[in-house]
Design a protein around this motif. Structure first.
Motif, PDB file in Angstrom:
ATOM      1  N   GLY A  21       3.585 -12.073   6.317  1.00 31.40           N
ATOM      2  CA  GLY A  21       2.419 -11.243   6.132  1.00 31.40           C
ATOM      3  C   GLY A  21       1.374 -11.678   5.397  1.00 31.40           C
ATOM      4  N   ASP A  22       1.522 -12.702   4.567  1.00 31.40           N
ATOM      5  CA  ASP A  22       0.487 -13.014   3.708  1.00 31.40           C
ATOM      6  C   ASP A  22      -0.752 -13.683   4.616  1.00 31.40           C
ATOM      7  OD1 ASP A  22       2.083 -12.605   1.508  1.00 31.40           O
ATOM      8  OD2 ASP A  22       2.508 -14.795   0.980  1.00 31.40           O
ATOM      9  N   GLU A  23      -1.800 -13.590   4.146  1.00 29.56           N
ATOM     10  CA  GLU A  23      -3.080 -14.005   4.646  1.00 29.56           C
ATOM     11  C   GLU A  23      -3.373 -15.369   3.709  1.00 29.56           C
ATOM     12  OE1 GLU A  23      -5.058 -12.773   7.085  1.00 29.56           O
ATOM     13  OE2 GLU A  23      -3.511 -11.208   7.242  1.00 29.56           O
ATOM     14  N   SER A  47      -7.015 -20.888   8.816  1.00 28.25           N
ATOM     15  CA  SER A  47      -6.954 -19.484   8.385  1.00 28.25           C
ATOM     16  C   SER A  47      -6.179 -18.743   9.245  1.00 28.25           C
ATOM     17  CB  SER A  47      -8.277 -19.301   8.155  1.00 28.25           C
ATOM     18  OG  SER A  47      -9.079 -20.042   6.899  1.00 28.25           O
ATOM     19  N   THR A  49      -2.532 -15.456   9.455  1.00 23.57           N
ATOM     20  CA  THR A  49      -1.555 -14.734   8.690  1.00 23.57           C
ATOM     21  C   THR A  49      -0.254 -15.339   8.783  1.00 23.57           C
ATOM     22  OG1 THR A  49      -2.680 -12.698   9.445  1.00 23.57           O
ATOM     23  CG2 THR A  49      -0.525 -12.430   8.935  1.00 23.57           C
ATOM     24  N   ARG A  51       3.329 -15.678  10.004  1.00 22.64           N
ATOM     25  CA  ARG A  51       4.104 -14.956  10.897  1.00 22.64           C
ATOM     26  C   ARG A  51       5.700 -15.305  10.393  1.00 22.64           C
ATOM     27  NH1 ARG A  51       5.178 -16.808  16.638  1.00 22.64           N
ATOM     28  NH2 ARG A  51       7.169 -16.065  16.214  1.00 22.64           N
ATOM     29  N   ILE A  70       1.845 -19.791  11.566  1.00 25.80           N
ATOM     30  CA  ILE A  70       0.738 -19.093  11.095  1.00 25.80           C
ATOM     31  C   ILE A  70       0.044 -18.805  12.325  1.00 25.80           C
ATOM     32  CG2 ILE A  70      -1.460 -19.391  10.133  1.00 25.80           C
ATOM     33  CD1 ILE A  70      -0.356 -21.424   8.044  1.00 25.80           C
ATOM     34  N   ASN A  73      -6.453 -15.514  13.021  1.00 28.87           N
ATOM     35  CA  ASN A  73      -7.223 -14.248  13.054  1.00 28.87           C
ATOM     36  C   ASN A  73      -8.197 -14.352  13.959  1.00 28.87           C
ATOM     37  OD1 ASN A  73      -5.430 -13.554  10.984  1.00 28.87           O
ATOM     38  ND2 ASN A  73      -7.034 -14.054   9.330  1.00 28.87           N
TER      39      ASN A  73
END
Length: 73
Positions: A21-23, A47, A49, A51, A70, A73
């Motif tokens: 959940g971290d960006e 870059s 999120t 998963r 990852i 986005n």
């Protein structure tokens, strides 16, 4: 698009610095591998999120072991 960060060398997971959940930004440290008493910082290749984190602290890694997924986005 989804990208799996894999171990570039054998060693132990010293620590993860992200959780699901971290960006993350491209180049951000996401995990540290301990190899022969040396710490190697693994960075996000893109870059996105986080998963899934597929390893835990002190897990043993071989080359190409999947570590973190990852999603861009």
């Amino acid at each position: 698009m989804e990208y799996t960060v894999k171990a570039e060398m054998p060693g132990l997971v010293a620590r993860t610095t992200v959780k699901p959940g971290d960006e993350v930004e491209k180049g951000q440290e996401i995990l540290v591998i301990n190899c022969m008493k040396t710490e190697l910082s693994c960075t996000a290749p893109l870059s996105g999120t986080v998963r899934e984190v597929m390893v835990e602290e002190w897990d043993e890694l071989e080359v190409d072991t999947p570590m973190i997924i990852i999603e861009s986005n």
